[in-house]
Design an enzyme around this catalytic site. Sequence first.
Site, PDB file in Angstrom:
ATOM      1  N   ASP A  63       0.824  -1.212   0.000  1.00  0.00           N
ATOM      2  CA  ASP A  63       0.000   0.000   0.000  1.00  0.00           C
ATOM      3  C   ASP A  63       0.862   1.268   0.000  1.00  0.00           C
ATOM      4  OD1 ASP A  63      -2.344   1.420  -0.039  1.00  0.00           O
ATOM      5  OD2 ASP A  63      -2.819   1.133   2.083  1.00  0.00           O
ATOM      6  N   GLY A 114       0.129   5.466  -4.356  1.00  0.00           N
ATOM      7  CA  GLY A 114      -0.445   6.753  -4.747  1.00  0.00           C
ATOM      8  C   GLY A 114       0.171   7.891  -3.945  1.00  0.00           C
ATOM      9  N   ASN A 142     -10.966  -2.322  -5.602  1.00  0.00           N
ATOM     10  CA  ASN A 142     -10.158  -1.352  -6.357  1.00  0.00           C
ATOM     11  C   ASN A 142     -10.764  -0.974  -7.716  1.00  0.00           C
ATOM     12  OD1 ASN A 142      -7.009  -2.659  -5.060  1.00  0.00           O
ATOM     13  ND2 ASN A 142      -8.144  -0.864  -4.390  1.00  0.00           N
TER      14      ASN A 142
HETATM   15  C1  IPE Z   1      -5.529  -2.643  -0.248  1.00  0.00           C
HETATM   16  O1  IPE Z   1      -5.181  -1.318  -0.402  1.00  0.00           O
HETATM   17  C2  IPE Z   1      -5.501  -3.351  -1.575  1.00  0.00           C
HETATM   18  C3  IPE Z   1      -4.189  -3.537  -2.179  1.00  0.00           C
HETATM   19  C4  IPE Z   1      -3.048  -3.198  -1.648  1.00  0.00           C
HETATM   20  C5  IPE Z   1      -4.210  -4.155  -3.473  1.00  0.00           C
HETATM   21  P1  IPE Z   1      -6.263  -0.160  -0.586  1.00  0.00           P
HETATM   22  O2  IPE Z   1      -5.497   1.095  -0.738  1.00  0.00           O
HETATM   23  O3  IPE Z   1      -7.204  -0.527  -1.667  1.00  0.00           O
HETATM   24  O4  IPE Z   1      -7.029  -0.213   0.809  1.00  0.00           O
HETATM   25  P2  IPE Z   1      -7.874   0.898   1.565  1.00  0.00           P
HETATM   26  O5  IPE Z   1      -8.884   1.431   0.597  1.00  0.00           O
HETATM   27  O6  IPE Z   1      -6.912   1.941   2.008  1.00  0.00           O
HETATM   28  O7  IPE Z   1      -8.481   0.175   2.733  1.00  0.00           O
HETATM   29  C1  IPE Z   2      -1.458   0.256  -3.342  1.00  0.00           C
HETATM   30  O1  IPE Z   2      -1.243   1.618  -3.375  1.00  0.00           O
HETATM   31  C2  IPE Z   2      -1.681  -0.347  -4.709  1.00  0.00           C
HETATM   32  C3  IPE Z   2      -3.072  -0.745  -4.973  1.00  0.00           C
HETATM   33  C4  IPE Z   2      -4.046  -0.721  -4.118  1.00  0.00           C
HETATM   34  C5  IPE Z   2      -3.377  -1.199  -6.312  1.00  0.00           C
HETATM   35  P1  IPE Z   2      -2.458   2.637  -3.430  1.00  0.00           P
HETATM   36  O2  IPE Z   2      -2.791   2.911  -4.849  1.00  0.00           O
HETATM   37  O3  IPE Z   2      -3.583   2.176  -2.585  1.00  0.00           O
HETATM   38  O4  IPE Z   2      -1.774   3.921  -2.789  1.00  0.00           O
HETATM   39  P2  IPE Z   2      -2.429   4.918  -1.763  1.00  0.00           P
HETATM   40  O5  IPE Z   2      -2.927   4.111  -0.613  1.00  0.00           O
HETATM   41  O6  IPE Z   2      -3.529   5.624  -2.487  1.00  0.00           O
HETATM   42  O7  IPE Z   2      -1.305   5.824  -1.374  1.00  0.00           O
HETATM   43 MG    MG Z   3      -4.055   2.420  -0.654  1.00  0.00          MG
END
Ligand code: IPE
Ligand code: IPE
Ligand code: MG
Length: 260
Positions: free
Chosen positions: A38, A41, A86
């Site tokens: 995680d 982004g 997602n």
């Molecule tokens: C969990 O992360 C899913 C993956 C890492 C693929 P998210 O970023 O989707 O989770 P939330 O929304 O913060 O709980």
């Molecule tokens: C994890 O990083 C990757 C996926 C869930 C696909 P995020 O895309 O959730 O990154 P943040 O949590 O928004 O920073």
């Molecule tokens: Mg995330």
Amino acid sequence: MMLKRFSFLKDKANASFQDLVAEAKQREIPEHIAIIMDGNGRWAKRRALPRVAGHHEGMKVVRKITKFASELGVKVLTLYAFSTENWKRPKPEVEYLMKLPQEFLGTFLPELVSENVQVRLMGHKEGLPAHTLAAVERAMAETAHNTGMVLNFALNYGSRDEMVYAVKNLVTDSIEGKFTAEDVTEQLLSSYLMTSSLPVQDPDLLIRTSGEIRISNFMLWQIAYTELWFTEDYWPDFTEAHLLEAVMSFQKRGRRFGGV
Ligand code: IPE
Ligand code: IPE
Ligand code: MG
């Protein structure tokens, strides 16, 4: 060279990273490590880059960590790459994420083959774009005869979805007369989950990056007795040293599984 991450190991101040790896390998290595990758982004945002730049950087970390986990002797490495939730993300981001397996496996597959890693998919195949599924299936086919670490990609995976699917199949099989309600055990239910064919079903260690202290619909059944380890660092900043620190933390814990 003493790594900053290991400054907590005062008595080992002069140990090199390789010394620490060797030491960890003499103790119990978690057989199944699962990672909620995680923070891609936020990693990008901090650099004023588009979110997808974080996903791209995260892919490179997958490569590095796969190699290192295999070197440690881990049997199963499960990586949460895309959840059933997602799909709610903006379409261009979803499209980018669905292209990553092709890109990743395109460059990394020969390495996986030579490192004896077996690629697996955990999640619903239906719903994945054809090109995404084709890339993963090709990797699975080309590594099917490997005997080393299983690299289990959780893609279009959600734990509640997995359970609903399991119960549906279980009910169907029961109606077909394969068993009755009395035959339903934890083992039987486990055999309907997406982890059933893994050499080690339940993770011993679950890691989540980016400072979020939640599970987000990941392996809810399987993590009943899993040791949890969290780091504030974002996934693109995750290194071998983080994984080693998590493993060393795991090695210091007393797992009781409800016993004494
Ligand atoms: C969990 O992360 C899913 C993956 C890492 C693929 P998210 O970023 O989707 O989770 P939330 O929304 O913060 O709980
Ligand atoms: C994890 O990083 C990757 C996926 C869930 C696909 P995020 O895309 O959730 O990154 P943040 O949590 O928004 O920073
Ligand atoms: Mg995330």
